[in-house]
Write a protein that holds these residues in place. Structure first.
Motif, short mmCIF file in Angstrom:
data_model
loop_
_atom_site.label_atom_id
_atom_site.label_comp_id
_atom_site.label_asym_id
_atom_site.label_seq_id
_atom_site.Cartn_x
_atom_site.Cartn_y
_atom_site.Cartn_z
N PRO A 1 76.22 55.71 66.89
CA PRO A 1 76.77 54.45 67.40
C PRO A 1 76.39 53.29 66.50
N ALA A 2 77.34 52.41 66.30
CA ALA A 2 77.11 51.25 65.43
C ALA A 2 76.25 50.23 66.15
N HIS A 3 75.23 49.75 65.45
CA HIS A 3 74.37 48.70 65.99
C HIS A 3 74.57 47.45 65.16
N PRO A 4 74.98 46.35 65.78
CA PRO A 4 75.18 45.13 65.00
C PRO A 4 73.87 44.65 64.39
N ALA A 5 73.99 44.06 63.22
CA ALA A 5 72.79 43.54 62.55
C ALA A 5 72.15 42.46 63.40
N PRO A 6 70.81 42.48 63.53
CA PRO A 6 70.15 41.48 64.37
C PRO A 6 70.33 40.08 63.81
N ASP A 7 70.52 39.14 64.70
CA ASP A 7 70.67 37.74 64.33
C ASP A 7 69.27 37.12 64.25
N VAL A 8 68.71 37.08 63.05
CA VAL A 8 67.35 36.61 62.84
C VAL A 8 67.38 35.23 62.23
N THR A 9 66.79 34.27 62.92
CA THR A 9 66.65 32.92 62.41
C THR A 9 65.21 32.46 62.63
N PHE A 10 64.90 31.28 62.14
CA PHE A 10 63.57 30.72 62.38
C PHE A 10 63.32 30.51 63.86
N TRP A 11 64.36 30.21 64.61
CA TRP A 11 64.21 29.84 66.01
C TRP A 11 64.17 31.05 66.94
N ARG A 12 64.85 32.12 66.57
CA ARG A 12 64.88 33.29 67.44
C ARG A 12 65.22 34.53 66.62
N GLY A 13 64.79 35.67 67.15
CA GLY A 13 65.10 36.92 66.46
C GLY A 13 64.16 38.03 66.87
N THR A 14 64.36 39.21 66.31
CA THR A 14 63.49 40.35 66.53
C THR A 14 63.24 41.03 65.20
N ARG A 15 62.08 41.65 65.08
CA ARG A 15 61.74 42.37 63.85
C ARG A 15 60.93 43.60 64.20
N ARG A 16 61.35 44.75 63.66
CA ARG A 16 60.61 45.99 63.86
C ARG A 16 59.26 45.88 63.16
N MET A 17 58.19 46.28 63.87
CA MET A 17 56.84 46.15 63.33
C MET A 17 56.21 47.49 62.96
N VAL A 18 56.71 48.59 63.50
CA VAL A 18 56.12 49.90 63.28
C VAL A 18 57.21 50.84 62.77
N ALA A 19 56.90 51.60 61.70
CA ALA A 19 57.89 52.50 61.12
C ALA A 19 58.24 53.63 62.08
N ASP A 20 57.24 54.22 62.74
CA ASP A 20 57.47 55.32 63.67
C ASP A 20 56.80 54.97 64.99
N ALA A 21 57.55 54.32 65.86
CA ALA A 21 56.99 53.87 67.12
C ALA A 21 56.58 55.04 68.01
N ASP A 22 57.33 56.13 67.96
CA ASP A 22 57.01 57.27 68.81
C ASP A 22 55.68 57.90 68.40
N ALA A 23 55.45 58.04 67.10
CA ALA A 23 54.18 58.60 66.63
C ALA A 23 53.01 57.67 66.95
N THR A 24 53.22 56.37 66.84
CA THR A 24 52.15 55.41 67.14
C THR A 24 51.74 55.49 68.61
N THR A 25 52.72 55.48 69.50
CA THR A 25 52.38 55.55 70.92
C THR A 25 51.84 56.93 71.30
N ALA A 26 52.26 57.97 70.56
CA ALA A 26 51.71 59.31 70.82
C ALA A 26 50.22 59.34 70.49
N ARG A 27 49.82 58.68 69.38
CA ARG A 27 48.40 58.61 69.05
C ARG A 27 47.62 57.83 70.10
N LEU A 28 48.21 56.73 70.57
CA LEU A 28 47.55 55.95 71.63
C LEU A 28 47.40 56.80 72.90
#
Length: 374
Positions: free
Chosen positions: A113-140
């Motif tokens: 499924p196509a995911h539109p590019a996130p609208d990232v500006t200084f005022w609002r936006g989202t950014r992925r912080m972890v390359a493999d979120a599933d592995a990170t939470t699995a370790r936790l």
């Protein structure tokens, strides 16, 4: 004589009737959900993660595609369940749809499924912080697993419940403490930092709970609406996790952990004498932290309480479907009468309850503001 265009040849029809299709390995089928006047099931592709929605009749057939049944085998079962025989045309159309979506064994994967590019500006936006979120939470989850045992969680849940009850009894003192806290900028800054940390742990708690019940964490990132920024954790398959209790725990894990983080401060506050200058500051922190945790349990979108209520009632898109039903009923549309009795009761009750909750929230906010100003 050539065959009529558009009409399958007898040999093709015979092959379709004799075919014993197999659902693709890893395909996940969700529980029944009320959506508007219909009951639907969600089906998730194991590779692309694309989610399809089917009705109860289609689900009845799809759930039996194990390679041992053809149309002649399924037709009597279908007739016994729905009072009418499964038509060959419907059988062929359903298999064609499942094949096109890559849900049958041997069918090619559909494009993701196509995911539109996130609208990232200084005022609002989202950014992925972890390359493999599933592995990170699995370790936790592996690190915290001993703490998730019922022998630990049941006493902790009891302690949190007692703390919430005690704080409710002392609401007036907590309100006074919040006024004192707001007038101390240094302590207020420390409290704000703790509450921000609590939000971060809140999001990770959803991911750890999902791992505990076999879920998949798709993304951990940062979401900001200037000047505020907070972590988010996305569990993409919690609707397919078997067991209503598991889905409720995943949705409520964040608010529960927020209350657990307040527990040491609640014990500290309860042991201090009334004249101790730290007591009102702790009371203010407990009030703000309690509001932060418990407000997430309010059943209004997009809060966790809204998801929990949806799981509890077995509904999908509860708020928009409520608006649709109430609009049809106000307009006197005949479509409103097509809703089953259970749907009419749920949507009417949720509509009235939502209005009441909003009025209570506005009233409480105004009363709190007047109290702090006074």
């Amino acid at each position: 004589m050539s065959a009529t265009p558009g009409v399958p040849a007898p040999a093709a029809r015979s092959a379709a009737r004799a075919h014993r299709p197999v659902l693709r390995a890893g395909v996940r089928i969700g529980p029944p959900l009320l959506r508007g006047p219909r009951t639907v099931h969600l089906i998730r592709h194991p590779v692309t993660g694309a989610v399809s929605e089917v009705g109860t009749r289609e689900h009845f057939v799809i759930s039996r595609l194990d390679g041992t049944r053809n149309l002649d085998d399924l037709a009597p079962e279908y007739a016994a369940r729905f009072g009418r025989r499964l038509a060959e045309e419907s059988w062929n159309r359903l298999l064609g749809l499942l094949g096109a979506r890559g849900l049958l064994e041997g069918a090619p994967d559909p494009p993701p499924p196509a995911h539109p590019a996130p609208d990232v500006t200084f005022w609002r936006g989202t950014r992925r912080m972890v390359a493999d979120a599933d592995a990170t939470t699995a370790r936790l989850h592996r690190a915290l697993r001993p703490l998730l045992h019922p022998a630990v969680q049941l006493p902790l849940l009891a302690a949190v419940s007692v703390m919430a009850l005690v704080l409710a009894v002392h609401a007036a003192e907590l309100g006074h403490g919040a006024a004192v806290l707001i007038r101390d900028p240094v302590v207020l800054g420390a409290a704000a930092l703790f509450l921000w940390f609590s939000i971060t742990v809140h999001e990770l708690a959803h991911g750890v709970a999902a791992q505990h019940f076999g879920g998949h964490v798709a993304e951990i990132g940062l979401r900001w609406r200037f000047p505020a920024a907070m972590l988010y954790c996305t569990v993409d398959d919690y609707l397919f996790i078997p067991g209503r209790r598991a889905r409720l725990v995943i949705a409520g894990a964040g608010a529960y952990v927020n209350l657990v983080l307040l527990l040491p401060f609640g014990i500290w506050w309860s042991t201090l004498p009334a004249t101790d200058p730290a007591r009102p500051l702790l009371a203010g922190l407990l009030l703000l932290g309690g509001i932060q945790a418990l407000s997430n349990l309010v059943p209004l979108p997009p809060l966790d309480g809204y998801r929990m209520l949806g799981h509890l009632l077995g509904t999908a898109h509860l708020a928009p479907e409520t608006r649709t039903y109430l609009a049809l009923r106000r307009a006197g549309s005949e479509a409103a009468s097509a809703y089953p009795r259970r749907a009419r009761l749920i949507y009417t009750a949720y509509g009235a309850g939502s209005v009441l909750l909003i009025l209570l929230a506005v009233t409480g906010t105004c009363a709190a503001a007047l109290l702090l100003l006074a």
